[in-house]
Design an enzyme around this catalytic site. Structure first.
Site, short mmCIF file in Angstrom:
data_model
loop_
_atom_site.label_atom_id
_atom_site.label_comp_id
_atom_site.label_asym_id
_atom_site.label_seq_id
_atom_site.Cartn_x
_atom_site.Cartn_y
_atom_site.Cartn_z
N LEU A 41 0.94 -1.29 0.02
CA LEU A 41 0.02 0.27 0.13
C LEU A 41 1.08 1.13 -0.04
O LEU A 41 1.78 1.28 0.73
CB LEU A 41 -1.03 -0.03 1.21
N ASP A 42 0.53 2.18 -1.07
CA ASP A 42 1.42 3.46 -1.19
C ASP A 42 1.57 4.19 0.24
O ASP A 42 0.72 4.04 1.23
CB ASP A 42 0.84 4.41 -2.11
#
Lengths: 254, 417
Positions: A41-42
């Site tokens: 997840l960024d």
């Protein structure tokens, strides 16, 4: 030693008070915990992130191999274009968006879903001429079980209030950057420009937002409870995905 | 023959020695041990019980090595340990015996050479004799942990009983070596008495010494001069005790250094003497920490954030931690509070606690209030919410009183962020 004069020597085990195992001398008993992370997840994205602790890390590989889809809500902003497709990037272009209507947006999204449907079938290496494959395709159970580029299994618009719009995307093998690029491309198709202001993962496989722990719940008891609550579900789902069935296992829960 | 060999260890056993780990002896014995090891001397069971005859244990090992026969079985060790439980608690202060050691060593070696014929280690030994051989693992000459020495060193044992965390000190090898070589009675006791006079309680000594173990290498006179200096600056005794407790390294600073620091704060902050004193008592870390971050933070407040000097003074007297806070965090918090929440400078000055909270907390609560429509930070209007109530109250009180919503709603909202 002084008492060993007698003829019959007996051996007795006794423990002597010693400080070698005192906690102040050895330090804490448990110093590290191995944690593995699931699908990436960024930093600018938010939402469900699956972590595996200790022996649960092996389940993470099983989950990866199950190739389940993920749900995202993507918020976009019409009228701007930046270099990294984010709202705070370097501005590249500005445009008007008065001509954009809900119908146009829905049409574009349907086009995208259709093209990705074709790609889905192609990457899952199925011969669609067989009856079983056709049945599964009708029920929407086909998906690729090995590496493939980003595939969107479903996309629809939840909310449209120009310049803002909210999309719900179901996809697999994606990165958040590709989702932002998708928003940019939707803007281009609509003959305007768009940037992505928020990417949020609402579901990762069988983990939803309801299972997720908030920052205030990051303590040992909540984590233990969460693990125990989801353990049976994880076992069931992974078993289903390992069951052979024309290479495409059961669909993920909606 | 065999019996005489057995009698000697028993005689050695009866000699009770006190804290044998003195500086010189330890160094000597360990060096010798190292040498014997390097000569291919395999670790055979030796005649040494743990806290009694360590210093000469090695020596006898070397001279009477041959009769030191085979098996150090676990059973023998256990049996010995049961017998030695009588010995362990009885550690007497017999310093005259320690002087006797060198002479008795030489006697012993001569006697050993005369009386004992060399026994081969492969010679079979009866079960009873085997059981009676005391076999303890040798002390390692160097190790990375103090665990190996704690049972043999009275100094270390007393420190552990005080509450000092040895596992933290052993991470600094020079400190650990220093502690091993110090004698509890001579050096450590005086400093402990001094600290107690200062006002540090018994149960606080442990944590203090874990942080500032270097105080044992300080001269007692220097420590007294520093305390006298602080008293001359009109710090009360209770204040000095509190400062020393919160900043353990305070007493390790020389008088000139303390003077420089106090002078710096006086000049930089331009506060009255009494206020500077209160500030230092509240945050004694200012005296022990580096001055560069403080100077930088003052510049940040003045130039980047645009506060006036009297405003900065007011904020610092209320929240001294602002002086040592991280510059990046300060700018981020200020940016959010001033630009996104649109709170003017004079309101921020009235509630400097915002600089002490985490940014995500401020963001979450502000976004929740905007979602509910209750984000009103102007004191002249209705439904005003003050900044300190926004940041300092715990979650439950915030939800019930300020946001007038339930905690579940707040959590659900957080999951949508």
């Amino acid at each position: 030693m002084e008492g060993s004069e007698e003829k019959a020597l007996t051996l007795t085990a006794t423990s002597v008070p010693s400080l070698t195992n005192h906690p102040l001398v050895c330090g804490p008993a448990f110093t590290s915990l191995k944690v593995g992370v699931g699908h990436r997840l960024d930093a600018q994205a938010s939402g469900v992130l699956v972590l595996g602790v200790g022996h649960g890390r092996s389940l993470l590989t099983d989950m990866y191999n199950a190739h389940l889809t993920k749900d995202y809500t993507v918020r976009g902003l019409l009228g701007k274009a930046t270099d990294d497709f984010c709202e705070d990037g370097r501005l590249v272009e500005k445009s008007t968006y008065d001509h954009v209507t809900r119908e146009k947006l829905d049409r574009i999204l349907a086009l995208i879903q259709g093209s990705h449907q074709k790609a889905l079938v192609m990457y899952s290496n199925l011969d669609l001429q067989t009856q079983e494959a056709y049945d599964m395709a009708v029920r929407g159970l086909i998906r690729p079980m090995n590496k493939s580029p980003m595939l969107i299994t479903g996309i629809r618009c939840l909310h449209f209030a120009p310049p803002e719009f909210l999309l719900e995307v179901q996809c697999m093998h994606e990165t958040q950057k590709q989702l932002r690029k998708l928003v940019h491309e939707i803007g281009l198709e609509l003959k305007t420009t768009a940037v992505c202001s928020q990417v949020r993962r609402t579901r990762d496989g069988f983990f939803t937002l309801d299972d997720a722990l908030l920052r205030t719940q990051w303590d040992i008891h909540s984590i233990q409870n969460a693990i125990q609550a989801t353990a049976p579900r994880v076992a069931v789902e992974l078993e289903k995905s390992l069951r052979p069935g024309l290479g495409t296992p059961a669909a993920p829960p909606p | 023959m065999a019996l005489s060999a057995q009698q000697i260890p028993r005689w050695f056993n009866s000699v009770k020695l006190s804290s044998f780990i003195t500086a010189t002896q330890l160094g000597k014995q360990f060096q010798r041990r190292g040498k014997t090891l390097s000569h291919g001397f395999s670790a055979q069971p030796q005649v040494s019980s743990d806290n009694c005859f360590l210093p000469w244990g090695f020596k006898t090992y070397r001279t009477s090595s041959l009769w030191n026969s085979s098996q150090s079985t676990n059973s023998s060790r256990q049996e010995i340990s049961s017998a030695q439980s009588a010995l362990l608690p009885s550690v007497n202060e017999q310093t005259q015996k320690t002087q006797k050691i060198p002479s008795f060593d030489s006697e012993l070696s001569l006697e050993a050479l005369d009386d004992l014929p060399p026994l081969s280690p492969l010679q079979p030994v009866s079960e009873e004799e085997a059981i009676q051989i005391i076999a303890d693992p040798p002390l390692p000459p160097d190790t990375f942990t103090l665990r190996d020495y704690v049972d043999h060193s009275e100094t270390l044992q007393k420190l552990v009983l005080l509450g000092v965390d040895l596992s933290k000190i052993e991470k600094h090898p020079d400190a650990a070596n220093l502690l091993l070589r110090l004698d509890f009675e001579k050096d450590i006791k005086e400093i402990l008495v001094f600290l107690k006079d200062l006002g540090i309680e018994d149960n606080q000594l442990g944590t203090y010494l874990t942080k500032n173990y270097a105080i044992f290498s300080e001269d007692l006179e220097n420590l007294k001069t520093r305390v006298a200096y602080l008293q001359s600056k009109n710090f009360s005794k209770a204040h000095i005790a509190q400062m020393v407790r919160n900043a353990p390294f305070l007493l390790s600073f020389s008088v000139e250094r303390l003077d420089n620091r106090l002078g710096f704060f006086q000049k930089e902050l331009e506060l009255s003497v009494k206020k500077t004193r209160d500030l230092i008592v509240r945050l004694p870390r200012l005296l022990t920490g580096s001055l560069e971050p403080v100077k930088e933070n003052m510049k940040v407040y003045r130039l980047e954030l645009g506060f006036k000097h009297n405003e900065i003074q007011h904020m610092i007297t209320q929240v001294p931690k602002m002086l040592t806070a991280n510059k990046r965090k300060l700018t981020e918090i200020f940016d959010y509070v001033h630009n996104v929440m649109s709170i003017p400078h004079h309101l921020i000055v009235r509630f400097p606690q915002v600089f002490n909270t985490r940014l995500f907390k401020i963001k979450e609560r502000h976004l929740f209030l905007t979602y509910l429509g209750r984000a009103q930070y102007d004191p002249t209007k209705l439904n005003y919410i003050s900044l300190d109530k926004l940041v300092s109250v715990p979650d439950e009180i915030f939800c019930e009183e300020i946001a007038k919503a339930s905690v579940q709603d707040f959590e659900k909202f957080l999951k949508t962020l």
